[in-house]
Design a protein around this motif. Structure first.
Motif, PDB file in Angstrom:
ATOM      1  N   TRP A   1      34.910  12.897 -22.301  1.00  0.00           N
ATOM      2  CA  TRP A   1      35.166  11.621 -22.697  1.00  0.00           C
ATOM      3  C   TRP A   1      36.292  10.956 -22.262  1.00  0.00           C
ATOM      4  CZ3 TRP A   1      38.516   9.815 -26.288  1.00  0.00           C
ATOM      5  CH2 TRP A   1      39.221  10.736 -27.033  1.00  0.00           C
ATOM      6  N   GLU A   2      36.455   9.670 -21.921  1.00  0.00           N
ATOM      7  CA  GLU A   2      37.715   9.172 -21.590  1.00  0.00           C
ATOM      8  C   GLU A   2      38.232   8.094 -22.574  1.00  0.00           C
ATOM      9  OE1 GLU A   2      37.040   9.508 -16.735  1.00  0.00           O
ATOM     10  OE2 GLU A   2      35.998   7.864 -17.988  1.00  0.00           O
ATOM     11  N   VAL A   3      37.064   7.498 -23.370  1.00  0.00           N
ATOM     12  CA  VAL A   3      37.706   6.341 -24.559  1.00  0.00           C
ATOM     13  C   VAL A   3      36.617   6.639 -25.690  1.00  0.00           C
ATOM     14  CG1 VAL A   3      36.079   4.601 -23.246  1.00  0.00           C
ATOM     15  CG2 VAL A   3      37.706   3.840 -24.884  1.00  0.00           C
ATOM     16  N   LEU A   4      37.007   6.459 -26.852  1.00  0.00           N
ATOM     17  CA  LEU A   4      36.530   6.545 -27.906  1.00  0.00           C
ATOM     18  C   LEU A   4      36.120   4.704 -28.462  1.00  0.00           C
ATOM     19  CD1 LEU A   4      35.031   7.596 -30.434  1.00  0.00           C
ATOM     20  CD2 LEU A   4      37.447   7.824 -31.475  1.00  0.00           C
ATOM     21  N   ARG A   5      35.117   4.327 -28.554  1.00  0.00           N
ATOM     22  CA  ARG A   5      35.142   2.821 -28.801  1.00  0.00           C
ATOM     23  C   ARG A   5      34.225   2.688 -29.951  1.00  0.00           C
ATOM     24  NH1 ARG A   5      31.327  -0.681 -25.357  1.00  0.00           N
ATOM     25  NH2 ARG A   5      30.118  -0.033 -26.782  1.00  0.00           N
ATOM     26  N   LEU A   6      35.026   1.912 -30.935  1.00  0.00           N
ATOM     27  CA  LEU A   6      34.325   1.806 -32.229  1.00  0.00           C
ATOM     28  C   LEU A   6      34.052   0.231 -32.485  1.00  0.00           C
ATOM     29  CD1 LEU A   6      35.879   4.194 -34.649  1.00  0.00           C
ATOM     30  CD2 LEU A   6      34.015   4.466 -33.211  1.00  0.00           C
ATOM     31  N   SER A   7      32.929  -0.448 -32.767  1.00  0.00           N
ATOM     32  CA  SER A   7      32.610  -1.790 -32.756  1.00  0.00           C
ATOM     33  C   SER A   7      32.637  -2.326 -34.092  1.00  0.00           C
ATOM     34  CB  SER A   7      31.469  -2.062 -31.955  1.00  0.00           C
ATOM     35  OG  SER A   7      31.331  -1.610 -30.659  1.00  0.00           O
ATOM     36  N   ASP A   8      33.040  -3.387 -34.145  1.00  0.00           N
ATOM     37  CA  ASP A   8      32.927  -4.213 -35.510  1.00  0.00           C
ATOM     38  C   ASP A   8      33.281  -3.318 -36.895  1.00  0.00           C
ATOM     39  OD1 ASP A   8      32.077  -6.617 -34.414  1.00  0.00           O
ATOM     40  OD2 ASP A   8      30.319  -5.921 -34.187  1.00  0.00           O
ATOM     41  N   VAL A   9      34.598  -2.851 -36.714  1.00  0.00           N
ATOM     42  CA  VAL A   9      35.057  -2.330 -37.932  1.00  0.00           C
ATOM     43  C   VAL A   9      35.921  -3.497 -38.849  1.00  0.00           C
ATOM     44  CG1 VAL A   9      36.789  -0.654 -38.798  1.00  0.00           C
ATOM     45  CG2 VAL A   9      35.479  -0.001 -36.738  1.00  0.00           C
ATOM     46  N   PRO A  10      35.754  -3.375 -39.965  1.00  0.00           N
ATOM     47  CA  PRO A  10      36.473  -4.500 -40.903  1.00  0.00           C
ATOM     48  C   PRO A  10      37.974  -3.995 -41.051  1.00  0.00           C
ATOM     49  CG  PRO A  10      35.156  -3.098 -42.386  1.00  0.00           C
ATOM     50  CD  PRO A  10      34.576  -2.766 -40.911  1.00  0.00           C
ATOM     51  N   GLU A  11      38.776  -5.137 -41.291  1.00  0.00           N
ATOM     52  CA  GLU A  11      39.951  -5.017 -41.115  1.00  0.00           C
ATOM     53  C   GLU A  11      40.384  -4.082 -42.584  1.00  0.00           C
ATOM     54  OE1 GLU A  11      43.446  -8.213 -41.418  1.00  0.00           O
ATOM     55  OE2 GLU A  11      42.712  -7.795 -39.384  1.00  0.00           O
ATOM     56  N   GLY A  12      41.327  -3.178 -42.354  1.00  0.00           N
ATOM     57  CA  GLY A  12      41.529  -2.443 -43.580  1.00  0.00           C
ATOM     58  C   GLY A  12      40.436  -1.124 -43.775  1.00  0.00           C
ATOM     59  N   GLY A  13      39.387  -1.313 -42.814  1.00  0.00           N
ATOM     60  CA  GLY A  13      38.146  -0.079 -42.948  1.00  0.00           C
ATOM     61  C   GLY A  13      38.963   1.493 -42.787  1.00  0.00           C
TER      62      GLY A  13
END
Length: 397
Positions: free
Chosen positions: A152-164
């Motif tokens: 892999w080249e990038v780990l992408r996490l979507s819509d993580v709440p601020e402070g999560g």
């Protein structure tokens, strides 16, 4: 460039550029047993985790979007053939203490093919996070594991709440010298509910206009509110909601639930699962028994989660959607709920009810290689500069 393993000591540094809530303290210097990280790559192995997974969610961050049932419904509908890369961590006693639900896929960044590990999410998932008893320790273990895999080249996490909890992954990555960053995504309005309807009604700016609209609607016929929570007759109720949503602008844009098999399967399957477990809250506003507005949502852990609304646009002058929301809020207060989460992105119709928003972000972690550094610069340096230059050019025209 050779990548070094991540150690607990790397987490002692504060990363001021990351929007974390509260101070970050170093991990204890005493001996800490390493976590055992394994990957779940099959649906059968994922299904076998249900009891342990949900026990972890209850302990760590009890949100319905993290539960095994929700993730299972999402995978079955939107990614049945996904290359699962679900990371799990167990302590020395063999207890499941962390999960990070990922998939391996070929993506693109500004037209460049990118091998990525991405969260099991899309815009219907609402919210995503690392679920862990000890988020910082889990972040170290998971990133150390992933650094041993060059696929892999990038780990992408979507819509993580601020402070999560997933922000600890960026903290660990920055401490290890990995290129990383965050982009803002959804700003989800939410309303904290008081203990009584009278306390909520006091000082509301839209109370009088809605009373007038309700009287105008009542002149047209019998107005009723229905709450559907059980399995019996559910399919017929869902069809009413889907048909109402498809009658309006969403159908013209091709985004109505009923216009795509995967969307219909997801919302139908989730509703059945929620009804069986007592989470479903499907509300209708009816005029002479005909549905003129609906709210598809889940009631879980003291919150009402408003996932999908719809209304009859032919009655827009009386705001059936707002009238239903008013009834829904009163019912939620009466049921002892503490929050109405309107989910999704900010919108004027949501701001009629609250000024509070919950910020979410996309989180990106790149390998510390030439390719990873180039992708990171294109995302967080070149693209923002180009956007500003275009904006200036447009304003000068």
């Amino acid at each position: 460039m050779e990548e070094s393993p991540i150690t607990d000591a790397m987490l002692g540094e504060r990363v001021p550029s990351l929007p974390r809530l509260g101070a970050v303290e170093p991990l204890p210097r005493g001996r800490v047993e390493p976590l055992c990280v394994e990957e779940v790559r099959s649906l059968a192995a994922f299904a076998a985790l249900e009891v342990e997974w949900n026990a972890l969610v209850k302990r760590a961050d009890d949100q319905v979007f993290h539960r095994h049932e929700f993730v299972r419904c999402w995978v079955a509908s939107f990614a049945p053939g996904a290359a699962l890369r679900i990371l799990t961590a167990r302590n020395a006693l063999g207890m499941l203490v962390a999960v990070l639900a990922l998939q391996e896929e070929q993506g693109h960044q500004y037209g460049v093919p990118v091998r990525q590990l991405s969260s099991l999410t899309n815009k219907h998932s609402c919210r995503f996070d690392l679920v862990a008893d000890e988020p910082r320790r889990a972040a170290v273990a998971f990133l150390s594991h992933l650094l041993g895999d060059p696929s892999w080249e990038v780990l992408r996490l979507s819509d993580v709440p601020e402070g999560g909890a997933a922000w600890e992954l960026l903290q660990a990555a920055r401490g290890a010298g990995m290129p990383c960053g965050a982009w803002p995504s959804a700003r989800s309005p939410y309303l904290m509910l008081p203990s009584t309807v009278a306390a909520w009604t006091k000082g509301r700016s839209n109370a009088k206009p809605l009373r007038r609209r309700r009287r105008r609607l009542e002149e047209k016929g019998r107005v009723e509110v229905e709450r559907v929570s059980g399995v019996e007759g559910l399919d017929a109720k869902l069809e009413e909601a889907f048909a109402l949503e498809r009658s309006g602008w969403k159908a013209r844009e091709g985004t109505a639930i009923a216009q795509a098999r995967h969307r219909r399967d997801f919302y139908t399957g989730l509703a059945r699962t929620a009804a069986e477990r007592g989470w479903l809250g499907l509300y209708f506003l009816r005029l002479d028994s005909r549905p003129i507005a609906f709210q598809y949502g889940l009631e879980y852990a003291g919150r009402y989660l408003a996932m999908k609304p719809g209304y009859d646009e032919a009655l827009a002058e009386v705001s059936p959607g707002h009238l239903l929301t008013e009834e829904l809020i009163q019912d939620c207060i009466g049921r002892g709920l503490g929050e109405l989460d309107l989910l999704g992105d900010d919108a004027p119709y949501k701001r009629e009810w609250t000024k509070q928003v919950r910020q979410h972000h996309w989180l990106f972690i790149y390998r510390d290689t030439w390719m990873g550094q180039t992708l990171h610069r294109s995302k967080f340096r070149w693209a923002p500069v180009a956007k500003r230059m275009v904006g200036r050019w447009v304003r000068r025209r």
